[in-house]
Design a protein around this motif. Structure first.
Motif, short mmCIF file in Angstrom:
data_model
loop_
_atom_site.label_atom_id
_atom_site.label_comp_id
_atom_site.label_asym_id
_atom_site.label_seq_id
_atom_site.Cartn_x
_atom_site.Cartn_y
_atom_site.Cartn_z
N PHE A 193 0.84 -1.20 0.00
CA PHE A 193 0.00 0.00 0.00
C PHE A 193 0.87 1.24 0.00
CE2 PHE A 193 0.52 -1.33 4.43
CZ PHE A 193 0.88 -0.15 5.08
N LEU A 194 0.27 2.32 -0.43
CA LEU A 194 0.94 3.62 -0.39
C LEU A 194 0.40 4.38 0.81
CD1 LEU A 194 0.84 4.60 -4.18
CD2 LEU A 194 2.69 3.51 -2.89
N TYR A 195 1.30 4.76 1.67
CA TYR A 195 0.93 5.41 2.91
C TYR A 195 1.33 6.89 2.86
CZ TYR A 195 0.14 5.54 8.00
OH TYR A 195 -0.34 5.79 9.27
N THR A 196 0.52 7.70 3.47
CA THR A 196 0.81 9.13 3.49
C THR A 196 1.37 9.51 4.84
OG1 THR A 196 -1.12 9.35 2.07
CG2 THR A 196 -0.20 11.37 2.98
N GLY A 197 2.33 10.39 4.85
CA GLY A 197 2.92 10.84 6.11
C GLY A 197 1.93 11.66 6.92
N ALA A 199 7.56 12.03 -8.77
CA ALA A 199 7.97 12.20 -7.38
C ALA A 199 9.24 13.04 -7.25
CB ALA A 199 8.19 10.84 -6.75
N THR A 200 9.35 13.69 -6.11
CA THR A 200 10.61 14.38 -5.76
C THR A 200 11.12 13.76 -4.47
OG1 THR A 200 9.39 16.04 -4.49
CG2 THR A 200 9.88 16.56 -6.79
N ASP A 201 12.34 14.07 -4.12
CA ASP A 201 12.96 13.61 -2.88
C ASP A 201 12.90 12.09 -2.72
OD1 ASP A 201 13.05 16.47 -1.79
OD2 ASP A 201 10.90 16.15 -2.04
N CYS A 243 10.45 5.83 -0.29
CA CYS A 243 9.60 6.96 0.09
C CYS A 243 9.96 8.18 -0.74
CB CYS A 243 9.68 7.24 1.59
SG CYS A 243 11.33 7.34 2.27
N TRP A 244 9.03 9.04 -0.91
CA TRP A 244 9.20 10.21 -1.78
C TRP A 244 8.17 11.26 -1.41
CZ3 TRP A 244 7.14 5.50 -3.02
CH2 TRP A 244 5.81 5.47 -3.46
N ARG A 245 8.21 12.38 -2.10
CA ARG A 245 7.18 13.40 -1.89
C ARG A 245 6.50 13.71 -3.22
NH1 ARG A 245 8.29 18.58 1.33
NH2 ARG A 245 10.01 18.87 -0.13
N ILE A 246 5.25 14.03 -3.13
CA ILE A 246 4.48 14.38 -4.33
C ILE A 246 3.29 15.22 -3.90
CG2 ILE A 246 2.94 12.37 -4.29
CD1 ILE A 246 3.42 12.21 -7.36
N THR A 253 -2.64 20.97 -3.49
CA THR A 253 -2.05 22.21 -3.01
C THR A 253 -0.65 22.03 -2.42
OG1 THR A 253 -3.22 21.80 -0.95
CG2 THR A 253 -4.24 23.34 -2.50
N HIS A 254 -0.44 20.93 -1.73
CA HIS A 254 0.83 20.79 -1.02
C HIS A 254 1.42 19.39 -1.18
CE1 HIS A 254 0.36 24.70 0.90
NE2 HIS A 254 -0.93 24.39 1.00
N LYS A 255 2.73 19.33 -0.93
CA LYS A 255 3.42 18.05 -1.05
C LYS A 255 3.13 17.15 0.13
CE LYS A 255 7.28 19.20 -4.02
NZ LYS A 255 8.75 19.39 -4.11
N MET A 256 3.02 15.87 -0.17
CA MET A 256 2.81 14.88 0.87
C MET A 256 4.00 13.93 0.87
SD MET A 256 -0.31 15.88 1.51
CE MET A 256 -1.32 14.69 2.39
N CYS A 257 4.33 13.41 2.06
CA CYS A 257 5.32 12.35 2.12
C CYS A 257 4.62 11.04 1.78
CB CYS A 257 5.93 12.26 3.51
SG CYS A 257 6.92 13.69 3.95
N ARG A 258 5.28 10.24 0.96
CA ARG A 258 4.66 8.98 0.52
C ARG A 258 5.57 7.81 0.84
NH1 ARG A 258 -0.24 8.46 -0.93
NH2 ARG A 258 -0.10 7.78 -3.09
N PHE A 259 4.96 6.69 1.23
CA PHE A 259 5.73 5.52 1.61
C PHE A 259 5.16 4.27 0.94
CE2 PHE A 259 5.81 8.71 4.91
CZ PHE A 259 7.16 8.80 5.25
#
Length: 664
Positions: free
Chosen positions: A342-346, A464-466, A416-419, A425-431
DNA sequence: ATAAAAGTGGTT
DNA sequence: AACCACTTTTAT
């Protein structure tokens, strides 16, 4: 009756019509349900290349649907649980030897006593001299006709007329499908059951959930075929709702919604920063450890058994150390659940000042700090992360039903990354979480746990970034030689003390309570089988309605007190024909008006209750001898009671019930 | 010490 | 279903 002479290939790839194994060029796979079919055995094979590419099998296209619409009958939807219940009753029968049990289960599973309606299909198969019916054939996907993978029970709408008003209700239509097949079918825009054509409600379309009763039944059936001793594990998984998980919630907490604030003692002896599965040696109460599939009614109990310690936060972890566990509760819309991965959000990015806990608006970018950094660290080092799914996740088919939290085993965070999130509106951390547990997930009928699997394709990675990926070898990994996941490097040493655990006396009390709540004990049977459906207590003067529902005589009578059997319909001085009142059974739409006039106590039921109560009293007396029972003197005044007073709900409730129903 | 945290039960 | 008041645990 129907020209239904088309059959797909069976799971081994043999055409069920001609009984031959078609060569690859003669095998055609359905675009919807991915079932293979033998082209030369099709009544109307596709004629063009493009038609071949988009081909739908006869079942999915509905062209020659051989099954009549069978109306609304409680069908397979309930089979799962019925079957499981039946298997349990065999298991619980102490007069049977192990072999007799196995034999009985075999008989049961061979199809007898398991719904007979809807079995045109089965009849056809048997009349064709195909394999004998076994339980697994009851659990075939109605699309792909193969053994159900992640079964969902199709619910359909039906109209119910009550008191001249029509209600739209939904009910299982008796057809089950693999989650995958069902989603494909929905994805094509269909809104009816592929088999019976009944209309599927929107709630089923947006929120299909895996039917765990069927998973259990399939697992039990497999276990039973082998007749080995693994049943206890499976049984636990099915029946864990009966445990007194709320044993340590105080009355005060329950009253005002303060439950989260009153988290009690911890039942397991692991520190808060323990990584990975919880072994039996850290579970002095049950001596079994945290088992995959265990579930609890709230975050409190989930915390008490060590699955996930924070009782509000979704992530347990420390930025400098790693994350131990997460909860999937649908709090962030960006989450995407595929079960095994699964893809989890920070967390973070929201303004929660004051008491704005319900604010779901992202106000700034999430960053890899705090909990998010803890998750990234677990990714870097390849730690196992315990995963808990909550009913609150309305978008995941894998979420448990019934307001529960369920422990689903350990996963590893692979990337993990950010998108920018769904809100745009804003970036989320993704796992990216991928399952790596030695026990099978609650939704599979597999007997074994995970094997290393290739990483899923995640399209959003392109944007994705980061991006962060693990470079070093993971601490928790699959040992090919031992055929299991294990710590390949020593687990991180705890930085925290084990605290707030039960003392020996409390452990003993809890152990007793759990024993009492075991579904095979008298007490549990009392509670379950002989509960009045109105007052929810063990029945006093039980009456059984013509529709076979049971209530206390007094409860039923008071329900309809003041309603006359015959109503005068008059307007002004003119008298109309009098009309009979409809008195609906509290449990079903049956009119029980006549019965209510003079309900007779069901002597047989009453006797059984008497007997069970007597046995239970004896049991209680025995346990009183053994150890001092904690003061369960209810009636504490709600002002100054000790904050962390221990109260064993189950015990208190049961004894109160018995006292009451003892009165004549 | 402070503020965040994917909670809970009751009320609109 | 959305809101609200009530709170604790945890990380830093």
């Amino acid at each position: 009756m129907t020209p239904a002479t088309q059959y797909p290939c069976d799971p081994e790839g043999v055409c069920m019509r001609c009984k031959s194994m078609p060569p690859p060029e003669e095998s055609l796979t359905c675009g919807t349900c991915v079932t293979p079919w033998h082209v030369s055995c099709l009544l109307s094979p596709p004629e063009t290349l493009s038609a071949t590419l988009q081909w739908l099998c006869p079942d999915c296209s509905g062209e020659t649907n051989p099954l009549p619409v069978s109306g609304v009958a409680a069908g397979y939807g309930s089979v799962g649980s019925d079957l499981v219940a039946a298997i349990h009753s065999i298991e619980a029968d102490e007069t049977l030897s192990a072999e007799e049990k196995a034999k009985k289960k075999q008989q049961l599973l061979s199809g007898k006593g398991v719904v007979d309606e809807d079995d045109e299909e089965e009849k056809k198969k048997t009349s064709k001299g195909k394999k004998p019916i076994d339980v697994l054939s009851h659990f075939e996907c109605s699309f792909c006709m193969q053994s159900l993978q992640k079964p969902v029970s199709v619910r359909v709408l039906f109209a119910l007329a009550l008191m001249l008003v029509w209600f739209l209700e939904s009910t299982p239509c008796g057809h089950n499908a693999c989650l995958k097949c069902f989603l494909k079918w929905m994805g094509q825009g269909h809104r009816s059951c592929g088999t019976c054509r009944s209309v599927i409600p929107e709630s089923m379309v947006t929120n299909p959930r895996i039917n765990l009763s069927i998973v259990s039944a399939i697992r039990l059936a497999r276990v039973s075929e082998k007749a080995d001793a693994r049943t206890s594990k499976v049984v636990h998984y099915v029946d864990n709702e009966d445990r007194p998980d709320k044993a340590f919630t105080t009355e005060r907490a329950k009253k005002t919604g303060n439950a989260n604030a009153s988290s009690g003692k911890i039942f397991v002896t692991i520190p808060r920063d323990h990584f990975g599965p919880i072994p039996a040696e850290n579970d002095p109460v049950r001596n079994q450890g945290l088992l995959v599939g265990e579930s609890w009614k709230g975050r409190l109990a989930c915390r008490q058994w060590g699955a996930h310690f924070p009782h509000v936060s979704g992530i347990a972890g420390q930025a400098s150390y790693g994350a131990q566990s997460v909860v999937l509760a649908g709090g962030y819309d960006d989450d995407e659940d595929h079960g095994e991965w699964f893809l989890y959000t920070g967390s973070g990015g929201r303004i929660l000042k004051g008491n704005k806990r319900t604010n779901t608006v992202q106000a700034f970018d999430q960053v890899f700090l705090n909990f998010n950094e803890a998750l990234r660290l677990s990714c870097k080092l390849g730690y196992p992360v315990r995963v808990v799914r909550s009913t609150k996740d309305k978008r995941s088919p894998y979420a448990p039903q019934g307001g529960l939290l369920r422990y689903d085993g350990v996963y590893r965070i692979e990337k993990c990354w950010r998108i920018v999130g769904i809100q745009g509106t804003h970036k989320m951390c993704r796992f990216l979480f991928v399952r790596c547990d030695n026990e099978p997930a609650p939704w599979t009928s597999d007997e074994h746990g995970d094997r290393p699997r290739p990483l899923p394709n995640v399209p959003e990675l392109n944007m994705a970034t980061d991006l962060f990926e693990r470079k070093e070898s993971p601490s928790w990994d699959f040992d090919e030689g031992e055929d299991r996941w294990r710590w390949m490097k020593p687990p991180p040493a705890s930085k925290k003390a084990v605290k707030n655990v039960l003392d020996p006396e409390e452990r003993k009390l809890l152990r007793e309570a759990i024993k009492s709540a075991n579904p095979n004990t008298m007490r549990a049977r009392l509670l379950k089988e002989f509960k009045c459906q109105i007052c929810q207590k063990v029945m006093t003067n039980p009456v059984t309605t013509p529709c076979a529902h049971n209530f206390c005589k007094a409860c039923l009578e008071s329900k309809f007190a003041g309603t006359a059997l015959v109503r005068e319909r008059g307007s002004g001085g003119r008298k109309l024909r009098s009309q009979k009142s409809v008195m609906k059974c509290p449990c079903c739409p049956t009119d029980i008006a006549e019965f209510v006039q003079n309900p007779q106590v069901n002597r047989e039921v009453a006797e059984v209750i008497e007997k069970l109560k007597k046995q239970e009293e004896e049991e209680n007396a025995k346990s009183l001898d053994e150890g001092q029972c904690s003061g369960t003197s209810h009636e504490e005044e709600d002002d100054e009671q000790p904050k962390k007073r221990i109260k064993l709900d189950t015990d208190a409730e049961v004894s109160a019930t018995v006292v009451e129903s003892d009165m004549k």
